[in-house]
Design an enzyme around this catalytic site. Structure first.
Site, PDB file in Angstrom:
ATOM      1  CG  HIS A 380     -45.857   8.844  -2.197  1.00 21.47           C
ATOM      2  ND1 HIS A 380     -45.232  10.206  -2.125  1.00 21.47           N
ATOM      3  CD2 HIS A 380     -45.018   7.905  -1.266  1.00 21.47           C
ATOM      4  CE1 HIS A 380     -44.297  10.127  -0.877  1.00 21.47           C
ATOM      5  NE2 HIS A 380     -44.394   8.616  -0.572  1.00 21.47           N
ATOM      6  CE  LYS A 571     -45.086  20.953 -11.731  1.00 18.62           C
ATOM      7  NZ  LYS A 571     -45.311  20.412 -10.328  1.00 18.62           N
ATOM      8  NE  ARG A 572     -39.640  11.605 -14.881  1.00 22.05           N
ATOM      9  CZ  ARG A 572     -39.354  10.477 -14.708  1.00 22.05           C
ATOM     10  NH1 ARG A 572     -38.274  10.351 -13.621  1.00 22.05           N
ATOM     11  NH2 ARG A 572     -39.665   9.638 -15.394  1.00 22.05           N
ATOM     12  CE  LYS A 577     -45.445  15.350 -11.672  1.00 23.76           C
ATOM     13  NZ  LYS A 577     -45.375  15.872 -10.419  1.00 23.76           N
ATOM     14  CB  THR A 681     -42.333  18.648  -2.643  1.00 19.33           C
ATOM     15  OG1 THR A 681     -41.350  17.788  -3.850  1.00 19.33           O
ATOM     16  CG2 THR A 681     -42.553  17.579  -1.731  1.00 19.33           C
ATOM     17  CE  LYS A 685     -38.169  20.480  -4.049  1.00 15.71           C
ATOM     18  NZ  LYS A 685     -37.672  19.587  -5.190  1.00 15.71           N
TER      19      LYS A 685
HETATM   20  C1  LIG Z   1     -38.584  18.836  -5.753  1.00 11.07           C
HETATM   21  C2  LIG Z   1     -38.293  18.006  -7.100  1.00 11.07           C
HETATM   22  C3  LIG Z   1     -39.263  17.039  -7.837  1.00 11.07           C
HETATM   23  C4  LIG Z   1     -40.858  17.027  -7.479  1.00 11.07           C
HETATM   24  O1  LIG Z   1     -41.318  18.483  -8.100  1.00 11.07           O
HETATM   25  P1  LIG Z   1     -43.064  18.338  -8.204  1.00 11.07           P
HETATM   26  O2  LIG Z   1     -43.329  19.551  -8.600  1.00 11.07           O
HETATM   27  O3  LIG Z   1     -43.364  18.529  -6.884  1.00 11.07           O
HETATM   28  O4  LIG Z   1     -43.381  17.196  -9.064  1.00 11.07           O
HETATM   29  C5  LIG Z   1     -38.775  16.602  -8.914  1.00 11.07           C
HETATM   30  N1  LIG Z   1     -37.806  16.628  -9.237  1.00 11.07           N
HETATM   31  C6  LIG Z   1     -36.519  17.332  -8.680  1.00 11.07           C
HETATM   32  C7  LIG Z   1     -35.209  17.380  -9.105  1.00 11.07           C
HETATM   33  C8  LIG Z   1     -36.855  17.984  -7.426  1.00 11.07           C
HETATM   34  O5  LIG Z   1     -35.989  18.777  -6.801  1.00 11.07           O
END
Ligand SMILES: *Cc1c(COP(=O)(O)O)cnc(C)c1O
Length: 836
Positions: A380, A571-572, A577, A681, A685
């Site tokens: 990952h 995101k985190r 990032k 991911t 979304k």
């Molecule tokens: C989808 C999701 C992530 C992943 O987000 P990235 O932008 O791909 O890092 C992290 N936290 C939550 C709550 C999510 O639903």
């Protein structure tokens, strides 16, 4: 009257009989029947009357009612899985970021409307009960959410699967802000219990640790065995994983640690009460808390204990409980594939070897041939610091027999490497599962690569870089072992549930089949050319913004301004990032107005929305959170902006908040340094919910852009080869600072204390990091980012054209369904037959 599903009776023989008769299809269900069951659950399981019940009581009674409807199907699925004995998938993951369960289970069972009506007839609003659920946050971010999407898709595809993991008593911390700084609160998601779990203490497995190894004579054969020092009990908790309206229910089995009785009693009888309690606490600490690190491993003994604890219990569970008693273990690869979600479960490899060789007395070579067919590994990351290693000292102390087994695997492997590549000691050292610097340690990713039948990356670019940059020697040594499976997200949770208005619009246009066949969204392409459809799409987006506005007002007291572009980065928090780049854009816009170079009235109204947790020990990430909040309070209060620029940072970003924010977004920020984000991911979304992406050529952004087309995507920044080249030349951030007036003014404004009440020291570490020390090259991509944001503003000004682009994003990203990811795993890695 609804027919209740036929349940197994208590007698074993009659249970078999009753199960055989259990209906496969959904039992008839009516509003009246639902009311009756709900009231029964309220009375008999909660012990309260409707008139005196609390919202929690009602939520539990509702959850029990939904559970009851799914139960017959679950038991039937388990029965058929036992009967058919087909090859199945065991997904091993230290994290499952599930999100709330109620709504998903209502949707899966097709009961949402009935439940809503039934509750209304009791004077209860379903939405109020939804709010009662505390989401199980048993994961950090993308990796844990991926596992949750995958098990949803497997159930929906009807593929028999068990997800294995840990039932953390405390999941990811709850984030609050004090003076703009992150404060972590414990996540006590189990404070009131969970209606979705089925504990089975009677089926606990004993898991051992420590001690030593010894050899012994076994009828003329020298064998090794492990003499452990201490044990804990692993208690399974089962959760239903229902497929979408297909009558299928898989199992998620999470393990909880409990002190063993004997351990307890021995000490207790010796009269040492405190020691007995201490021992119990020690054992139960194993599943106490989720490690809140993301992308960096934490070399903690407890974490290794967690990893071994859950994989050892899962392997035992499969071999001793799932397999029939007389199973021929040489056939194991025909019955199971263990998918390793990152390196966290990789200790399962020596564990299976230990069981086969030491306990089942198999020859080493035979056991190794089996093991190599039973595992596959998903990598990952590309960040070298995120590749997990365990010091030999620690591993040998906690799992002495496993260390011996790893050494033997490595010796055999390096012999084979020598045979192929000659005595190239440099290469041998590079490929060894045992690293020597800075301390002797086990490289878990290498162990997984050597043992796994397949190794996959999570997006095309990531898989390519994995083969070319991270593990090139392994790719050469194991031709055909490496493959790609691009990640996906479940359309049930992230479109159908999160965005009911868009779902209704799509269903209106295409029928309802898209929920399980997401490529059908393509058919929306023609609708994108229909002005009336675009107007309806715009109304959906507006409704989602109103809904988000209501949520944030209630949750955080925030106001979302009308007519603003919602520019979202959730995101985190991690330097790679680059939340930093986004806040620099905000500071740049702010500075341009207060310095008088731009009139506020010329700004395209925007609200930047952030959501991000930082690992508690990650100082720079916490500084950046502080800065975003600080910029937000200054910008939001400055009337010179005439309300045309806002920053909102709702705390505690989690799945529940994601489901509200993403459908309302106009712009999706996917701005990592190229070559650092494995897939992402969140990006998928957003696109599926009709946001346009501003992004770098990184991770799955590459595939999103290819699918939606350049004209519907805002690309900026260096490509991965350009990043490499600049890094090799020597990245000199100061040159970028000097070359761009806007950048200089923005950084100077932060350094001046403008966002820290004049205190120049508060954000000095951030500024000097960007100027002297930044591995993630924020300043190098700044100019290109700002220029692209200007194009975003211009594009947004033409709402109709923007909506067309947004619809095309939805239409062209059906590829990112996790159903497709699962089909790819089945075709390329698992080779599991179609299910019953
Ligand atoms: C989808 C999701 C992530 C992943 O987000 P990235 O932008 O791909 O890092 C992290 N936290 C939550 C709550 C999510 O639903």
């Amino acid at each position: 009257m609804p027919e209740k599903p036929t349940l197994a009776s208590e007698s074993a023989t009659r249970a078999t009989h009753a199960l055989a008769l259990a209906p496969v299809t959904a039992p008839a269900s009516t509003v009246d029947g639902f009311v009756r069951e709900f009231l029964q659950n309220l009375n008999f399981n909660r012990g309260v009357a409707l008139s005196t019940s609390s919202a929690t009581d009602r939520y539990f009674a509702l959850a029990y009612t939904v559970r009851d409807y799914l139960m017959a199907r679950w038991l039937e699925d388990l029965r058929r899985q036992r009967e058919v004995q087909a090859k199945g998938v065991a997904y091993l993951s230290a994290e499952y970021l599930l999100g709330r369960q109620l709504d998903n289970n209502l949707l899966a069972s097709g009961l949402t409307d009935i439940a809503s009506e039934a509750l209304a007839s009791c004077g209860i609003d379903l939405d109020d009960l939804r709010q009662q659920e505390v989401e199980p946050g048993l994961g950090n971010g993308g990796l844990g959410r991926l596992a949750a999407c995958f098990i949803d898709s497997l159930a929906t595809l009807g593929v028999p699967n068990t997800g294995y993991g840990i039932r953390y008593e405390y999941g990811i911390f709850r984030q609050t802000f004090e003076d703009g700084q992150q404060v972590e609160q414990p996540d006590s998601w189990l404070a009131y219990g969970s209606p979705w779990e089925f504990p089975h203490p009677e089926a606990a497995q004993t898991i051992s640790f420590g001690g030593h190894t010894e050899t012994y004579d076994d009828g003329g054969v020298q064998r090794s065995r492990w003499v452990p020092g201490w044990n804990v009990q692993a208690v399974p908790y089962n959760y239903m994983v229902p497929g979408y309206q297909n009558g299928r229910v898989n199992t998620l089995r999470l393990w909880s640690a409990k002190a063993t009785n004997s351990f307890d009693l021995r000490v207790f009888n010796s009269g040492d009460y405190e020691e007995a309690v201490r021992a119990q606490t020690f054992a139960e600490n194993i599943s106490k808390v989720l490690y809140p690190e993301d992308s960096t491993p934490q070399g903690k003994e407890l974490r290794l204990q967690q990893q071994y604890f859950f994989v050892a219990a899962s392997i035992k569970d499969f071999l001793d409980v799932t397999l029939p008693k007389d199973f021929d273990l040489t056939k194991l690869p025909d019955r199971i594939i263990f998918q390793l979600n990152d390196t966290h479960p990789v200790i399962a490899v020596p564990e299976l070897m230990r069981v086969l060789v030491d306990e089942k007395k198999m020859e080493w070579e035979d056991a190794w041939a089996i093991t190599q067919k039973c595992f596959a590994y998903t990598c990952h990351t590309l960040l070298p610091e995120a590749l997990e290693v365990w010091s030999v000292d620690l591993l040998g102390h906690l799992l002495p027999r496993h260390l011996e087994i790893i050494y033997r695997i490595n010796d055999d492997f390096l012999d084979a490497v020598r045979e192929r590549f000659g005595d190239d000691e440099m290469r041998i050292r590079d490929m060894s599962i045992i690293g020597e610097h800075p301390v002797r340690s086990v490289r878990m990713a290498y162990l997984a690569t050597v043992a796994g039948a397949k190794v996959n990356g999570v997006a095309e670019l990531h898989s390519q870089l994995l083969r070319e940059k991270v593990l090139p020697d392994f790719d050469e040594f194991f031709p055909g072992k490496f493959t790609n499976v691009t990640n996906g997200v479940t359309p049930r949770r992230f479109v159908r549930l999160a965005n009911p208005e868009l779902s209704a619009l799509i269903t209106d246009a295409l029928g309802s089949g898209w929920v399980t066949d997401l490529e059908r969204l393509r058919e929306l392409e023609t609708h994108a050319e229909d002005p009336e459809f675009r107007a309806r799409f715009a109304e959906v987006k507006a409704a989602n913004k109103r809904r988000l506005s209501a949520v944030l007002r209630e949750r955080d007291g925030f106001e979302v301004s009308d007519g603003h572009m919602l520019d979202v980065m959730v995101k985190r928090l991690h330097e790679y990032k680059r939340q930093m780049l986004k806040i620099l854009h905000v500071v740049t816009q702010y500075e341009s107005v207060i310095s008088g170079r731009v009139v506020a009235a010329d700004l395209q109204p925007r609200t930047a929305i952030f959501g991000a947790k930082a690992a508690p020990g990650y100082a720079m990430a916490k500084n950046i959170i502080h800065l975003i909040n600080a910029v937000g309070s200054v910008v939001n209060a400055d009337t010179r902006l005439e309300g045309r620029l806002k920053v909102l940072f709702p705390p505690n970003y989690n799945v529940t908040l994601a489901e509200r924010v993403i459908p309302a977004a106009d712009l999706s920020e996917q701005i990592s340094l190229a070559g650092k984000e494995a897939s992402g991911t969140g990006n998928m979304k957003f696109a599926l919910n009709g946001a346009l992406t501003i992004g770098t050529d990184d991770g799955a952004n590459v595939e999103i852009r290819e699918l939606v087309g350049d004209e519907n995507f805002f690309l900026f920044g260096m490509s991965e080869p350009e990043v490499e080249a600049l890094w090799a030349r020597g990245y000199k951030p100061a040159e970028f600072y000097q070359a761009d007036d806007n950048l200089r003014r923005a950084l100077d404004l932060i350094a001046s204390g403008a966002f820290s009440r004049g205190d120049r020291s508060t954000f000095e570490p951030i500024v000097s990091n960007l100027l002297y020390d930044d591995r993630f090259m924020v300043l190098a991509d700044y100019s290109s980012y700002i220029a692209e944001q200007v194009k975003v503003d211009a594009a947004y000004a033409d709402q109709d054209a923007w909506n067309r682009s947004a619809i095309l994003n939805v239409a062209r990203t059906g590829f990112f369904s996790s159903d497709r990811s699962m089909r790819d795993y089945i075709d390329r890695i698992w080779h599991t037959p179609p299910s019953f």
